[in-house]
Design a protein around this motif. Structure first.
Motif, PDB file in Angstrom:
ATOM      1  N   GLY A  99       0.825  -1.197   0.000  1.00  0.00           N
ATOM      2  CA  GLY A  99       0.000   0.000   0.000  1.00  0.00           C
ATOM      3  C   GLY A  99       0.856   1.242   0.000  1.00  0.00           C
ATOM      4  N   SER A 100       0.347   2.284   0.652  1.00  0.00           N
ATOM      5  CA  SER A 100       1.036   3.561   0.684  1.00  0.00           C
ATOM      6  C   SER A 100       2.120   3.538   1.756  1.00  0.00           C
ATOM      7  CB  SER A 100       0.039   4.687   0.959  1.00  0.00           C
ATOM      8  OG  SER A 100       0.695   5.938   0.989  1.00  0.00           O
ATOM      9  N   ILE A 101       3.342   3.242   1.338  1.00  0.00           N
ATOM     10  CA  ILE A 101       4.464   3.131   2.272  1.00  0.00           C
ATOM     11  C   ILE A 101       5.595   4.032   1.805  1.00  0.00           C
ATOM     12  CG2 ILE A 101       6.189   1.606   3.275  1.00  0.00           C
ATOM     13  CD1 ILE A 101       4.196  -0.701   2.858  1.00  0.00           C
ATOM     14  N   PHE A 102       5.995   4.962   2.667  1.00  0.00           N
ATOM     15  CA  PHE A 102       7.151   5.806   2.366  1.00  0.00           C
ATOM     16  C   PHE A 102       8.394   5.274   3.060  1.00  0.00           C
ATOM     17  CE2 PHE A 102       9.619   9.351   1.199  1.00  0.00           C
ATOM     18  CZ  PHE A 102      10.327   9.774   2.308  1.00  0.00           C
ATOM     19  N   SER A 103       8.258   5.007   4.351  1.00  0.00           N
ATOM     20  CA  SER A 103       9.402   4.509   5.104  1.00  0.00           C
ATOM     21  C   SER A 103       8.914   3.627   6.249  1.00  0.00           C
ATOM     22  CB  SER A 103      10.222   5.671   5.658  1.00  0.00           C
ATOM     23  OG  SER A 103      11.350   5.209   6.360  1.00  0.00           O
ATOM     24  N   ILE A 104       9.539   2.469   6.386  1.00  0.00           N
ATOM     25  CA  ILE A 104       9.231   1.563   7.495  1.00  0.00           C
ATOM     26  C   ILE A 104      10.300   1.726   8.560  1.00  0.00           C
ATOM     27  CG2 ILE A 104       8.965  -0.830   8.220  1.00  0.00           C
ATOM     28  CD1 ILE A 104       7.878  -1.481   5.481  1.00  0.00           C
ATOM     29  N   TYR A 105       9.881   2.001   9.779  1.00  0.00           N
ATOM     30  CA  TYR A 105      10.821   2.223  10.868  1.00  0.00           C
ATOM     31  C   TYR A 105      11.071   0.951  11.682  1.00  0.00           C
ATOM     32  CZ  TYR A 105       9.605   6.982   9.671  1.00  0.00           C
ATOM     33  OH  TYR A 105       9.381   8.151   8.989  1.00  0.00           O
ATOM     34  N   ASN A 106      10.037   0.168  11.806  1.00  0.00           N
ATOM     35  CA  ASN A 106      10.106  -0.972  12.707  1.00  0.00           C
ATOM     36  C   ASN A 106       9.041  -1.985  12.294  1.00  0.00           C
ATOM     37  OD1 ASN A 106      10.755  -2.547  14.909  1.00  0.00           O
ATOM     38  ND2 ASN A 106       9.722  -1.279  16.402  1.00  0.00           N
ATOM     39  N   MET A 107       9.387  -3.254  12.344  1.00  0.00           N
ATOM     40  CA  MET A 107       8.396  -4.307  12.151  1.00  0.00           C
ATOM     41  C   MET A 107       8.551  -5.321  13.270  1.00  0.00           C
ATOM     42  SD  MET A 107       8.249  -4.866   8.017  1.00  0.00           S
ATOM     43  CE  MET A 107       6.554  -5.499   8.036  1.00  0.00           C
ATOM     44  N   GLY A 108       7.483  -6.054  13.511  1.00  0.00           N
ATOM     45  CA  GLY A 108       7.576  -7.009  14.607  1.00  0.00           C
ATOM     46  C   GLY A 108       6.459  -8.020  14.615  1.00  0.00           C
ATOM     47  N   TRP A 109       6.584  -8.932  15.551  1.00  0.00           N
ATOM     48  CA  TRP A 109       5.596  -9.980  15.760  1.00  0.00           C
ATOM     49  C   TRP A 109       5.150  -9.952  17.218  1.00  0.00           C
ATOM     50  CZ3 TRP A 109       3.544 -12.752  11.866  1.00  0.00           C
ATOM     51  CH2 TRP A 109       4.238 -12.788  10.649  1.00  0.00           C
ATOM     52  N   TYR A 110       3.862 -10.098  17.380  1.00  0.00           N
ATOM     53  CA  TYR A 110       3.242 -10.243  18.691  1.00  0.00           C
ATOM     54  C   TYR A 110       2.359 -11.480  18.630  1.00  0.00           C
ATOM     55  CZ  TYR A 110       4.742  -5.471  19.633  1.00  0.00           C
ATOM     56  OH  TYR A 110       5.505  -4.338  19.834  1.00  0.00           O
ATOM     57  N   ARG A 111       2.002 -11.994  19.789  1.00  0.00           N
ATOM     58  CA  ARG A 111       1.118 -13.144  19.801  1.00  0.00           C
ATOM     59  C   ARG A 111       0.115 -13.043  20.937  1.00  0.00           C
ATOM     60  NH1 ARG A 111       5.147 -18.103  21.747  1.00  0.00           N
ATOM     61  NH2 ARG A 111       5.242 -17.518  23.978  1.00  0.00           N
ATOM     62  N   GLN A 112      -1.016 -13.696  20.749  1.00  0.00           N
ATOM     63  CA  GLN A 112      -2.049 -13.720  21.773  1.00  0.00           C
ATOM     64  C   GLN A 112      -2.472 -15.170  22.004  1.00  0.00           C
ATOM     65  OE1 GLN A 112      -5.373 -11.125  21.091  1.00  0.00           O
ATOM     66  NE2 GLN A 112      -6.027 -11.255  23.223  1.00  0.00           N
ATOM     67  N   PRO A 113      -1.993 -15.779  23.085  1.00  0.00           N
ATOM     68  CA  PRO A 113      -2.412 -17.142  23.408  1.00  0.00           C
ATOM     69  C   PRO A 113      -3.881 -17.163  23.802  1.00  0.00           C
ATOM     70  CG  PRO A 113      -0.371 -16.550  24.549  1.00  0.00           C
ATOM     71  CD  PRO A 113      -0.952 -15.296  23.998  1.00  0.00           C
ATOM     72  N   PRO A 114      -4.521 -18.306  23.728  1.00  0.00           N
ATOM     73  CA  PRO A 114      -5.937 -18.394  24.092  1.00  0.00           C
ATOM     74  C   PRO A 114      -6.171 -17.924  25.519  1.00  0.00           C
ATOM     75  CG  PRO A 114      -5.203 -20.405  23.020  1.00  0.00           C
ATOM     76  CD  PRO A 114      -3.988 -19.581  23.248  1.00  0.00           C
ATOM     77  N   GLY A 115      -7.104 -17.006  25.680  1.00  0.00           N
ATOM     78  CA  GLY A 115      -7.464 -16.512  27.002  1.00  0.00           C
ATOM     79  C   GLY A 115      -6.465 -15.571  27.640  1.00  0.00           C
TER      80      GLY A 115
END
Length: 122
Positions: free
Chosen positions: A26-42
């Protein structure tokens, strides 16, 4: 508009490996940071790993021996290599990006993907 699309989740046996991918488009000029998060059940969403545009990485302490984050900056894609998976790694994994969309508006904004399910079970 910015889209983050994750892929690579699925069902894996304990001790197995998976590689998650997340492509930003999409509309991206500059990416500063990327990452992964997770949500376990409950449970609440938690940090897995992040990587800056310069390649600096940060991990949840309990995961850094088994998980590796990397990027392909040319493809605006972040990866998460997960090894020696355990049932406790079962979660919905979310991609995150902090980026600016245009040269005229460089305000960093936070974006999330829809999530990809990882299930570790025998």
């Amino acid at each position: 508009q910015v889209q983050l699309v994750e892929s690579g989740g699925g069902l894996v046996q304990p001790g197995g490996s998976l590689r998650l991918s997340c492509a930003a488009s999409g509309s991206i000029f500059s990416i500063y940071n990327m990452g992964w998060y997770r949500q376990p059940p409950g449970k609440q969403r938690e940090l897995v790993a992040t990587i800056t545009s310069g390649g600096r990485t940060s991990y949840a302490n309990s995961l850094k021996e088994r998980f590796t984050i990397s990027t392909d900056n040319a493809k605006n894609t972040v990866y998460l290599q997960m090894n020696s998976l355990k049932p406790d790694d079962t979660a919905l994994y979310y991609c995150n990006a902090v980026l600016s969309s245009t040269a005229s508006d460089r305000t960093p904004r936070n974006y999330w993907g829809q999530g990809t399910q990882v299930t570790v079970s025998s």
